[in-house]
Design a protein around this motif. Structure first.
Motif, PDB file in Angstrom:
ATOM      1  N   LEU A 356      35.485  42.627  59.342  1.00 29.86           N
ATOM      2  CA  LEU A 356      35.023  43.785  60.101  1.00 29.86           C
ATOM      3  C   LEU A 356      34.090  44.684  59.297  1.00 29.86           C
ATOM      4  N   ALA A 357      33.980  44.400  58.014  1.00 32.04           N
ATOM      5  CA  ALA A 357      33.232  45.304  57.140  1.00 32.04           C
ATOM      6  C   ALA A 357      31.771  45.416  57.543  1.00 32.04           C
ATOM      7  N   GLY A 358      31.233  44.354  58.126  1.00 34.54           N
ATOM      8  CA  GLY A 358      29.816  44.375  58.470  1.00 34.54           C
ATOM      9  C   GLY A 358      29.506  45.057  59.792  1.00 34.54           C
ATOM     10  N   LEU A 359      30.519  45.506  60.509  1.00 34.84           N
ATOM     11  CA  LEU A 359      30.291  46.133  61.809  1.00 34.84           C
ATOM     12  C   LEU A 359      29.695  47.520  61.635  1.00 34.84           C
ATOM     13  N   ASP A 360      28.821  47.864  62.567  1.00 34.35           N
ATOM     14  CA  ASP A 360      28.275  49.229  62.538  1.00 34.35           C
ATOM     15  C   ASP A 360      29.338  50.189  63.089  1.00 34.35           C
ATOM     16  N   PRO A 361      29.197  51.496  62.874  1.00 32.60           N
ATOM     17  CA  PRO A 361      30.227  52.468  63.307  1.00 32.60           C
ATOM     18  C   PRO A 361      30.589  52.363  64.782  1.00 32.60           C
ATOM     19  N   ARG A 362      29.575  52.120  65.619  1.00 32.91           N
ATOM     20  CA  ARG A 362      29.851  52.039  67.059  1.00 32.91           C
ATOM     21  C   ARG A 362      30.754  50.854  67.367  1.00 32.91           C
ATOM     22  N   SER A 363      30.438  49.706  66.767  1.00 41.88           N
ATOM     23  CA  SER A 363      31.268  48.511  66.985  1.00 41.88           C
ATOM     24  C   SER A 363      32.671  48.706  66.406  1.00 41.88           C
ATOM     25  N   ARG A 364      32.733  49.393  65.255  1.00 47.21           N
ATOM     26  CA  ARG A 364      34.039  49.640  64.634  1.00 47.21           C
ATOM     27  C   ARG A 364      34.919  50.504  65.547  1.00 47.21           C
ATOM     28  N   ARG A 365      34.284  51.517  66.173  1.00 48.63           N
ATOM     29  CA  ARG A 365      35.038  52.375  67.102  1.00 48.63           C
ATOM     30  C   ARG A 365      35.496  51.575  68.313  1.00 48.63           C
ATOM     31  N   ALA A 366      34.667  50.617  68.752  1.00 43.33           N
ATOM     32  CA  ALA A 366      35.036  49.797  69.901  1.00 43.33           C
ATOM     33  C   ALA A 366      36.261  48.938  69.583  1.00 43.33           C
ATOM     34  N   ARG A 372      43.883  49.763  70.227  1.00 45.12           N
ATOM     35  CA  ARG A 372      44.793  50.827  70.671  1.00 45.12           C
ATOM     36  C   ARG A 372      45.152  50.657  72.151  1.00 45.12           C
ATOM     37  N   GLY A 373      44.142  50.293  72.955  1.00 45.50           N
ATOM     38  CA  GLY A 373      44.371  50.111  74.387  1.00 45.50           C
ATOM     39  C   GLY A 373      45.329  48.968  74.680  1.00 45.50           C
ATOM     40  N   ILE A 374      45.183  47.864  73.923  1.00 47.36           N
ATOM     41  CA  ILE A 374      46.088  46.723  74.116  1.00 47.36           C
ATOM     42  C   ILE A 374      47.527  47.127  73.810  1.00 47.36           C
TER      43      ILE A 374
END
Length: 408
Positions: A356-366, A372-374
């Motif tokens: 997950l380290a390469g994800l941008d902030p928006r993707s990380r929040r998603a 959390r939703g699951i």
């Protein structure tokens, strides 16, 4: 329970800490409150094991009273769960008193819990229960007419004396004891139509003079009681003494000097202040708590019509207590379940951190929102069902199953 059996079971205030700690030392009693008045001695306990706790409490009663179980078991009663809650609420409401709607019992219930709290032998369950019992008692008295008229033992004692004599007008009353009950009887005497002089005797002179001053009476030295017996037409007594204070010899010694004048004694102390043998002396009548109960029973017919309304309030407050109690019961299970799920979610995210380290902030929040939703959706139905079943056998089974399945 007959007065002769209730007397040795009474827990006087000075000995209450000893009784509370003796009960709390039981391995099967987690919390305890003792309500001991001139009408009852009741032990409220949170039990780790019901039958074992009941055995420990019965053994305590036997030791405390010095009486074998067969002497009092037929007069004892025990309640558990909902029935115990209902009994306490009815007691606080004055529905289980000799004087229907009695106000003194509400103060006594509060005092009993405060004593247990001071000795640190209560706990969250009894604290919540007794707080709500006090609220119930207050609500019944505010919302019904059950507390109208003569609704205290002290008022009833004075009224009983007045009825027996026809009137207290011109009668000299000797009040023995300047405690709470003595003060209440002095107040009732002050309100009695044309009541005669009041003499106040107490072992502590300052308390006798203070009460005499408040009720417009005259203080009597404890050592001058024989002279006061000679002067009195009525003797009202209710002290906290564990021993008899007035023996037959004390009264017999002044009977001749009274010239045949009758003497009425109303003894509402438990244990009794007056030796029952005094009642066999010529010209002397002794009335005690058993007589007061009969008098109150005859006098409270008018307030009985308020009982259904009071019972409805008690039922409402029991339901309110159960709702809060069951929610508190399930809350730790629900909280631990959610904590465990959140810990698993965080652990899995940590395990995949390199991916997950390469994800941008928006993707990380998603990803955060998705996981959390699951978790929330997976736990929603179990949480709702647990709360809905709280307080029922099914709810207890569900809680046990969850603890075992998720090792909570």
């Amino acid at each position: 329970m007959p007065l002769a059996l209730l007397e040795p079971m009474t827990v006087l205030p000075a000995r209450l800490p000893k009784a509370l700690h003796e009960l709390s030392r039981s391995d099967h009693v987690a919390e305890v409150v003792v309500v001991s008045t001139c009408m009852r001695t009741e032990i409220y306990a949170v039990a780790n094991r019901y039958h074992n706790a009941m055995n420990d409490i019965r053994e305590f009663i036997g030791r405390w009273s010095g009486l074998p179980p067969e002497a009092w078991s037929d007069h004892a009663y025990s309640y558990h769960d909902d029935a115990a809650i209902r009994h306490l609420f009815r007691v606080a409401a004055g529905l289980d008193s000799a004087v229907l709607g009695e106000g003194e019992i509400l103060r006594q219930v509060r005092t009993a819990w405060e004593a247990a709290h001071a000795e640190e032998v209560d706990g969250p369950i009894l604290a919540h229960l007794f707080r709500l019992a006090a609220e119930t008692g207050k609500r019944v008295r505010n919302e019904t007419q059950i507390a109208q008229g003569t609704t205290s033992l002290s008022q009833a004692a004075v009224a009983m004396a007045a009825e027996r004599l026809g009137s207290l007008a011109g009668r000299t009353t000797l009040l023995v004891g300047a405690g709470e009950m003595g003060e209440a009887m002095a107040t009732a005497l002050s309100a009695a139509p044309a009541a005669g002089p009041v003499l106040v005797a107490n072992r502590t002179w300052d308390r006798a003079t203070a009460l005499a001053s408040r009720c417009g009476g005259q203080a009597v030295q404890w050592g001058s009681l024989p002279e006061a017996f000679h002067a009195a037409d009525v003797l009202l007594t209710s002290t906290g003494s564990p021993d008899v204070l007035i023996e037959a010899d004390d009264i017999e010694a002044v009977l001749l000097a009274r010239g045949g004048r009758p003497l009425l004694i109303v003894d509402i102390a438990v244990p009794r202040d007056v030796d029952p043998a005094v009642g066999s002396l010529p010209g002397v009548t002794v009335l005690d708590m058993d007589d007061l109960k009969r008098f109150a029973e005859d006098a409270m017919a008018g307030r009985r019509q308020e009982v259904p309304a009071a019972e409805r309030i008690v039922a409402e407050e029991i339901e309110r207590y159960m709702e809060v109690a069951t929610q508190r019961e399930m809350a730790p299970v629900v909280a631990v379940l959610h904590e465990r799920a959140e810990a698993i979610r965080q652990s899995e995210l940590a395990r995949l951190e390199s991916r997950l380290a390469g994800l941008d902030p928006r993707s990380r929040r998603a990803v955060e929102t998705l996981t959390r939703g699951i978790v929330a959706k997976l736990l929603h139905e179990p949480t709702v069902n647990l709360k809905a079943a709280a307080g029922s056998p099914g709810g207890e089974q569900m809680a046990r199953a969850l603890r075992q399945l998720f090792d909570l």
